[in-house]
Design a protein around this motif. Structure first.
Motif: not given
Length: 797
Positions: A21-27, A29-34, A185-187, A214-223
């Protein structure tokens, strides 16, 4: 003990509520490494990134947690250029992982990992990126109604098979995505894993199949924050060479051109094509067309297939109009004949702009210009030739405004305009389209209002409107639909429509299982009633009852059974080829049955049988389709398809005579053979074979005259030969090498021919001999397209 059991049950309920019932959220991570895309994940930054796990089955046993032996762990990094995705896909039987090598955008028999990204998190459209266990890429733009795999983005991926399963590493540049200008950004985000041998799909955020969307049942990407995206400017120059040879002679052609893709901002992109070259696009499947309508062809030109989802809204856009047949025929005197009539019009250039604002407003603009085209007319008295314009310089325009809201609803405005120079026909069509869903995605109300205007010798207007209400969730679903189309509704200058001047209603009800049973993995039963009434006469144009049963067994063999009953007398208002006339169509019953064996098998078979019986003496139609396919190994496969149709005592228009409109009673047969083959040297290099032989005839045995009441009576005076025998042959053998991202070398050998005759030849071997003894055309072409990223060039200098 009882207390412990109740406590466990409560825990499970709470767990499932939280999981589903709840959307999962993933953070991210920023990187400067190649980050090197090699599948090894040996950069230090991967160790500290957040993990997306606990995948849940999407199909067939919806909601079942993934087995620990198949656990999946995904991480996301980002920098100013792209997002990076790593996936560890565990498998306790890694030797059983399916990994057929295919062409790009062809799934084949392989395990797959994919990421679904919605940069606006509006529940409306995904950018989807897939990679198979063989390393083959697939990508598409997806809405709830359609997945557009003709769209190709430039992105990087690598796959590594390991002793614990397999690993995926992906780099998706921001240029391949669309998102808002926000600092934070919140994707919308989801991951999907397909285990092919078990025919199972798992997603990171649970998708409940009881809900149609289907599409509205996606999780969330933050960070993702404070990214400074680079200039999105890409140049794709090409050069190609063609050598063509036939009985008439030979010819060599050299071409060069340029495609341009420019990111106006993070949301909008401009695509332009200068000096287009479509010489290596797939051939059209020519047929013996005895219908009153033109044959509709699939679009094979990349510019008109890639990223055109906005322009397809409203159904006003049939891209084959652009560069298609000329719109007029020259006027000739009795002593003149046309000895050169071009079958197509050359496209000079085309441009499209599309994207979406952070407030959900999608904007699309398309413009194309075709050149002036002339026919050559020969005068037999003077032995002189003259030229006459059959298509002037023509401008095609499409404008689309599509406002999305509430995560799952939209209202769209579409305008299509065709302007021809001089005194030729101009046209304009406008549509207002709406698609409204309840918050829970359980009910859907959608419809349209469309208006057309044609400026010709006598101007005329027309309109079309429709309203549909649908229940979109649960085992039981239904659809109620109504529409009205006026007599003069005409969108055929930039769109395509066959039937107008009628109103109709449709009711559809269906039942489906949502989880496997002891017999079926999937099962759906569908019932449908449809009635269409012609506006002017009030006569029934179409009326049927249809029932369809389809599903897959536990062994993943597919079947489908359909029965269509037309219990009413209906009338065809187009077959007479004369305004205001109509012909009676008898009652009929049609049925079909098809099955397809499990596609995972090395040898698979797809077959369909169909039968139609008319309430008319000895009039019936029957046919079948059979397509065996054999996969020799992960690189080599062959498929053959045979399609046969026989129509006994078919009836149709043939001519006009002094008695009026002449019909015929005829026997017809249609035979089509297709052979396709693929050999993959690796996941960037393939050899493909496509061959098609089509034969059809129409043998008339009685002629009839159409009466004013729509019925036919014998015509004993008409004696012209209107029999038809048609042969068509196409053969393509191609080599394709994607030698760099977005860059391709292709070599094509093409052999084709077409033969028409008024003498029916029923011997297949003689028909084959005739087509191969005809003037076959041979074409050898080489084309190179090279993808240039402005930023890479800028950095080098």
């Amino acid at each position: 003990m009882s207390y412990f059991r109740y406590l466990s049950l409560l825990f499970l309920l709470l767990y499932n509520f939280n999981l589903y019932s709840q959307k999962k959220t993933l953070q991210a991570k920023s990187t400067t490494e190649d980050i090197t895309i090699d599948g090894k994940l040996n950069e230090e930054i991967w160790k500290s990134a957040a993990v997306a796990s606990n995948f849940v089955m999407f199909e067939p046993d919806n909601g079942k947690p993934i087995n620990e032996s198949k656990k999946t762990e995904v991480k996301v990094l980002y920098d100013n250029d792209a997002i990076y995705i790593s996936a560890l896909l565990y498998d306790d039987e890694p030797n059983k992982i399916k990994k057929e090598i295919t062409n790009r955008d062809v799934f084949g028999v392989s395990d797959h990992f994919s990421v679904y990204i919605n940069g606006f998190n509006d529940g409306q459209q995904d950018f989807r990126f897939f990679v198979s266990a063989a390393g083959v890429q697939m990508d598409c733009l997806a809405t709830e109604d359609f997945e557009d795999f003709t769209w190709d983005a430039i992105w990087d991926s690598e796959v590594l098979l390991t002793e614990f399963g397999w690993v995926v590493e992906m780099k998706i540049p921001y240029a391949a995505l669309r998102f808002s200008k926000s600092q934070k950004q919140t994707w919308g985000l989801n991951f999907m894993r397909e285990i092919k041998r078990d025919v199972q799909k798992y997603t990171w955020n649970h998708i409940d199949t009881k809900i149609g969307a289907v599409i509205p049942q996606a999780g969330i990407l933050e960070g993702i924050e404070n990214i400074k995206t680079p200039t999105r400017l890409f140049l794709i120059p090409y050069t190609s060479a063609y050598y063509q040879q036939s009985d008439i002679g030979s010819d060599t052609t050299l071409k060069a051109g340029l495609d341009i893709k420019y990111g106006i901002n993070d949301s909008f992109t401009l695509d332009a094509i200068l000096v287009p070259d479509f010489g290596q696009t797939k051939f059209d499947n020519a047929i013996l067309n005895l219908l009153p309508f033109e044959q509709k062809f699939e679009e094979n030109r990349p510019f008109f297939t890639e990223g055109t989802d906005l322009f397809n809204k409203g159904g006003l856009f049939y891209s084959r109009r652009i560069g298609g047949e000329p719109s007029s025929e020259p006027e000739t005197a009795t002593n003149e004949e046309i000895n050169n009539y071009p079958s197509t019009v050359n496209l000079l250039n085309a441009v499209k702009i599309s994207g979406r604002t952070e407030n959900g407003l999608g904007i699309g603009f398309l413009n194309a210009v075709t050149e002036k085209t002339k026919a050559t007319i020969f005068n037999s008295d003077t032995n002189e030739s003259r030229k006459e314009v059959i298509e002037p310089l023509t401008n095609y325009n499409m404008i689309v405004l599509d406002q999305r809201f509430n995560q799952n609803s939209s209202v769209s405005f579409i305008n299509a305009n065709t302007t021809r120079n001089g005194n030729f026909r101009d046209a304009n069509a406008t549509a207002l389209v709406f698609d409204l869903n309840t918050k829970e995605n359980t009910y859907n109300l959608y419809g349209d209002f469309k208006f057309s205007h044609v400026n010709t010798i006598k101007d005329y207007n027309g309109y079309k409107t429709a309203l549909n209400f649908e229940k979109t969730n649960g085992r039981y679903r239904y659809l109620l639909s109504g529409k009205y189309i006026s007599e003069n509704y005409d969108i055929n200058d930039l769109g395509i429509i066959f039937y107008t001047n009628y109103h109709g209603a449709l009711a559809n009800g269906s039942y489906r299982i949502l989880n496997p049973t002891k017999v079926f993995n999937t099962l759906k039963v569908e019932q449908e009633l449809n009635l269409e009434i012609q506006n002017t006469t009030g006569k029934v144009q179409e009326g049927w009852y249809k029932t369809v049963l389809k599903g897959t067994f536990l062994g993943n063999d597919y079947f489908e059974l359909g029965i269509i009953i037309n219990p009413l007398k209906t009338f065809d208002f187009y077959e007479p080829r004369e305004y205001g006339r109509y012909v009676y169509v008898p009652k009929r019953v049609a049925s079909y049955f098809g099955f397809e064996l499990n596609r995972n098998n090395a040898l698979t078979l797809d077959m369909t049988f169909n039968f139609t019986k008319f309430d008319e003496d000895k009039r019936l139609t029957h046919g079948f389709y059979a397509s065996p396919k054999y996969r020799f190994n992960d690189k080599l496969s062959l498929a053959y398809a045979l399609e046969y149709t026989k129509m006994k005592n078919d009836r149709g228009w043939v001519d006009f005579d002094n008695l009026g409109t002449v019909f015929t009673e005829r026997n017809r047969e249609i035979l089509q053979n297709d052979l396709t083959g693929k050999y993959s040297l690796n996941n960037k290099m393939t050899i493909n074979l496509t061959a098609r032989y089509y034969w059809s005839y129409s043998k008339n045995h009685d002629f009839l005259t159409l009466q004013n009441n729509g019925y036919l009576t014998p015509n004993t005076t008409y004696n012209l030969n209107k029999d038809r025998n048609f042969n068509s042959w196409n053969f393509d053998l191609s080599y394709s090498w994607w030698f760099a991202p977005g860059s391709e070398l292709s070599i094509l050998y093409r052999n084709y021919g077409l033969e028409r005759a008024s003498t029916v030849e029923k011997d297949l071997s003689r028909n084959l001999k005739n087509i191969f003894n005809s003037d076959l055309t041979n074409v050898l072409s080489i084309s190179v397209r090279y993808f240039i990223d402005y930023n890479s060039v800028k950095n080098k200098f």
